[in-house]
Design a protein around this motif. Structure first.
Motif, PDB file in Angstrom:
ATOM      1  N   VAL A 123       0.952  -1.164   0.011  1.00 33.48           N
ATOM      2  CA  VAL A 123       0.026   0.115   0.147  1.00 33.48           C
ATOM      3  C   VAL A 123       0.911   1.243  -0.017  1.00 33.48           C
ATOM      4  O   VAL A 123       1.985   1.257   0.518  1.00 33.48           O
ATOM      5  CB  VAL A 123      -0.777   0.004   1.210  1.00 33.48           C
ATOM      6  N   ARG A 124       0.429   2.267  -0.949  1.00 36.13           N
ATOM      7  CA  ARG A 124       1.163   3.702  -0.864  1.00 36.13           C
ATOM      8  C   ARG A 124       0.400   4.437   0.281  1.00 36.13           C
ATOM      9  O   ARG A 124      -0.892   4.459   0.158  1.00 36.13           O
ATOM     10  CB  ARG A 124       0.939   4.067  -2.152  1.00 36.13           C
ATOM     11  N   MET A 125       0.984   5.157   1.093  1.00 36.39           N
ATOM     12  CA  MET A 125       0.439   6.082   2.018  1.00 36.39           C
ATOM     13  C   MET A 125       0.943   7.620   1.879  1.00 36.39           C
ATOM     14  O   MET A 125       2.233   7.445   1.919  1.00 36.39           O
ATOM     15  CB  MET A 125       0.803   5.523   3.495  1.00 36.39           C
ATOM     16  N   ASN A 126       0.215   8.629   2.139  1.00 33.14           N
ATOM     17  CA  ASN A 126       0.731   9.956   2.224  1.00 33.14           C
ATOM     18  C   ASN A 126       0.904  10.084   3.739  1.00 33.14           C
ATOM     19  O   ASN A 126       0.368   9.893   4.915  1.00 33.14           O
ATOM     20  CB  ASN A 126      -0.362  10.805   2.014  1.00 33.14           C
ATOM     21  N   VAL A 127       2.299  10.545   4.031  1.00 31.39           N
ATOM     22  CA  VAL A 127       2.834  10.782   5.321  1.00 31.39           C
ATOM     23  C   VAL A 127       2.960  12.323   5.548  1.00 31.39           C
ATOM     24  O   VAL A 127       3.567  13.081   4.769  1.00 31.39           O
ATOM     25  CB  VAL A 127       4.261  10.085   5.484  1.00 31.39           C
ATOM     26  N   ARG A 128       2.117  12.678   6.650  1.00 30.40           N
ATOM     27  CA  ARG A 128       2.009  14.226   6.640  1.00 30.40           C
ATOM     28  C   ARG A 128       2.779  14.536   8.217  1.00 30.40           C
ATOM     29  O   ARG A 128       2.896  13.740   8.795  1.00 30.40           O
ATOM     30  CB  ARG A 128       0.579  14.737   6.789  1.00 30.40           C
ATOM     31  N   ARG A 129       3.094  15.987   8.002  1.00 28.85           N
ATOM     32  CA  ARG A 129       3.926  16.380   8.927  1.00 28.85           C
ATOM     33  C   ARG A 129       3.044  16.749  10.292  1.00 28.85           C
ATOM     34  O   ARG A 129       2.056  17.418  10.167  1.00 28.85           O
ATOM     35  CB  ARG A 129       4.748  17.487   8.585  1.00 28.85           C
ATOM     36  N   ARG A 130       3.563  16.702  11.433  1.00 29.82           N
ATOM     37  CA  ARG A 130       2.917  17.238  12.601  1.00 29.82           C
ATOM     38  C   ARG A 130       3.799  18.538  13.129  1.00 29.82           C
ATOM     39  O   ARG A 130       4.980  18.345  13.187  1.00 29.82           O
ATOM     40  CB  ARG A 130       2.658  16.223  13.774  1.00 29.82           C
ATOM     41  N   CYS A 131       3.209  19.201  13.637  1.00 28.03           N
ATOM     42  CA  CYS A 131       3.928  20.619  14.110  1.00 28.03           C
ATOM     43  C   CYS A 131       4.958  20.165  15.261  1.00 28.03           C
ATOM     44  O   CYS A 131       6.244  20.595  15.205  1.00 28.03           O
ATOM     45  CB  CYS A 131       3.159  21.623  14.588  1.00 28.03           C
ATOM     46  N   ILE A 132       4.399  19.288  16.178  1.00 27.16           N
ATOM     47  CA  ILE A 132       5.411  18.819  17.225  1.00 27.16           C
ATOM     48  C   ILE A 132       6.518  18.083  16.654  1.00 27.16           C
ATOM     49  O   ILE A 132       7.772  18.195  17.188  1.00 27.16           O
ATOM     50  CB  ILE A 132       4.840  17.876  18.311  1.00 27.16           C
ATOM     51  N   ASP A 133       6.345  17.401  15.498  1.00 26.20           N
ATOM     52  CA  ASP A 133       7.601  16.741  15.108  1.00 26.20           C
ATOM     53  C   ASP A 133       8.753  17.778  14.498  1.00 26.20           C
ATOM     54  O   ASP A 133       9.972  17.676  14.667  1.00 26.20           O
ATOM     55  CB  ASP A 133       7.289  15.562  14.040  1.00 26.20           C
ATOM     56  N   LEU A 134       8.270  18.693  13.831  1.00 24.17           N
ATOM     57  CA  LEU A 134       8.953  19.692  13.404  1.00 24.17           C
ATOM     58  C   LEU A 134       9.838  20.476  14.366  1.00 24.17           C
ATOM     59  O   LEU A 134      11.011  20.968  14.303  1.00 24.17           O
ATOM     60  CB  LEU A 134       8.520  20.763  12.373  1.00 24.17           C
ATOM     61  N   ARG A 135       9.058  20.579  15.532  1.00 25.27           N
ATOM     62  CA  ARG A 135       9.769  21.412  16.571  1.00 25.27           C
ATOM     63  C   ARG A 135      10.670  20.558  17.197  1.00 25.27           C
ATOM     64  O   ARG A 135      11.805  21.053  17.693  1.00 25.27           O
ATOM     65  CB  ARG A 135       8.507  21.547  17.790  1.00 25.27           C
ATOM     66  N   ASN A 136      10.662  19.278  17.529  1.00 27.40           N
ATOM     67  CA  ASN A 136      11.634  18.369  17.936  1.00 27.40           C
ATOM     68  C   ASN A 136      12.687  18.313  17.145  1.00 27.40           C
ATOM     69  O   ASN A 136      14.054  18.349  17.365  1.00 27.40           O
ATOM     70  CB  ASN A 136      10.946  16.929  17.974  1.00 27.40           C
ATOM     71  N   ILE A 137      12.668  18.368  15.696  1.00 23.95           N
ATOM     72  CA  ILE A 137      13.737  18.330  14.630  1.00 23.95           C
ATOM     73  C   ILE A 137      14.692  19.823  14.761  1.00 23.95           C
ATOM     74  O   ILE A 137      15.708  19.647  14.935  1.00 23.95           O
ATOM     75  CB  ILE A 137      13.072  18.138  13.268  1.00 23.95           C
ATOM     76  N   GLU A 138      14.069  20.675  15.141  1.00 21.56           N
ATOM     77  CA  GLU A 138      14.450  21.978  15.521  1.00 21.56           C
ATOM     78  C   GLU A 138      15.618  21.932  16.642  1.00 21.56           C
ATOM     79  O   GLU A 138      16.299  22.420  16.493  1.00 21.56           O
ATOM     80  CB  GLU A 138      13.739  22.934  15.425  1.00 21.56           C
ATOM     81  N   ILE A 139      14.851  21.316  17.726  1.00 20.57           N
ATOM     82  CA  ILE A 139      15.689  21.176  18.865  1.00 20.57           C
ATOM     83  C   ILE A 139      16.976  20.402  18.527  1.00 20.57           C
ATOM     84  O   ILE A 139      18.046  20.666  19.322  1.00 20.57           O
ATOM     85  CB  ILE A 139      14.732  20.290  20.028  1.00 20.57           C
TER      86      ILE A 139
END
Length: 244
Positions: free
Chosen positions: A195-211
């Motif tokens: 199956v192909r899936m669309n993976v969307r970003r969460r704001c909290i994930d982007l904040r953790n990456i920035e940390i």
């Protein structure tokens, strides 16, 4: 030749591409692989677990360490504190792994390796699964709307792992499936597919990456960047805390 510690977590996104990139890296460098419990499961689902032996071939600093076989203290990650590795690469790094590292949690073999690397000022490269919105391939599954519930199911009979079950509509147990693909050509209705899936970003994930970025971790945006980053100047030790 660089000595690379490679951490694999339980993300299907970028997994096959990371393995491909690490094959290229291993042709010129020594790679020691650390696999979390979730990473081991997902590698097996995608049929990639045995491929690791082509990258980490078994000599010193070229072993494969599975969390499931490493106890609770993960002693082999201590090599990072001893300066045995030039860098730690975590690819792919799930949102769970990134969040744990951002919060200082080190309860898996990979997050423990990250904590020790940071303490020892060993450069860390992270390829997050949730940096961008992408379409990714999931493990094999049965499309229940297409499955005809055949009385005799050739894929179920032929599956070497016994991963397909059900008397009517079949299903695949991903804890047993190893992604071999034996079932695909045997299903007359074409009900089995990846199956192909669309993976969307969460704001909290982007904040953790920035940390992590603020703490000096090198964040990659795609697996294609791995070989050049491993061998490039980006991993000079003074980059680890360059933002402090």
């Amino acid at each position: 030749m660089r000595r690379v510690a490679w951490g694999i977590t339980g993300g299907g996104q970028y997994l096959a591409e990371s393995v491909k990139a690490m094959r290229e890296v291993a042709a010129r460098n020594r790679v020691c692989t650390f696999v979390s419990r979730a990473g081991e499961e997902v590698l097996r689902m995608y049929g990639l677990l045995d491929v690791l032996q082509e990258i980490s071939r078994g000599g010193y600093l070229e072993e494969i360490f599975l969390e499931s076989e490493s106890g609770r203290s993960f002693p082999m990650t201590g090599r990072l504190m001893l300066g045995r590795f030039d860098m730690l690469l975590i690819a792919p790094a799930t949102s769970n792994t990134v969040a744990k590292i951002a919060c200082g949690i080190s309860d898996t073999i990979v997050t423990n390796a990250a904590a020790l690397a940071e303490k020892a000022e060993v450069p860390v490269l992270v390829l997050p699964t949730d940096l961008r919105e992408v379409v990714t391939r999931a493990p094999y599954a049965v499309n229940r709307e297409v499955c005809r519930g055949c009385e005799i199911c050739p894929p179920q009979t032929a599956c070497p792992q016994g991963a397909i079950s059900g008397d009517d509509i079949r299903s695949i147990d991903l804890m047993l499936c190893d992604g071999c693909g034996t079932c695909l050509p045997l299903c007359s209705s074409g009900a089995i597919d990846a199956v192909r899936m669309n993976v969307r970003r969460r704001c909290i994930d982007l904040r953790n990456i920035e940390i992590l970025r603020e703490r000096g971790y090198v964040i990659l945006e795609s697996p294609e960047e791995i070989p050049e980053a491993v061998e490039g100047e980006v991993f000079k030790r003074n980059n680890m805390h360059g933002s402090e």
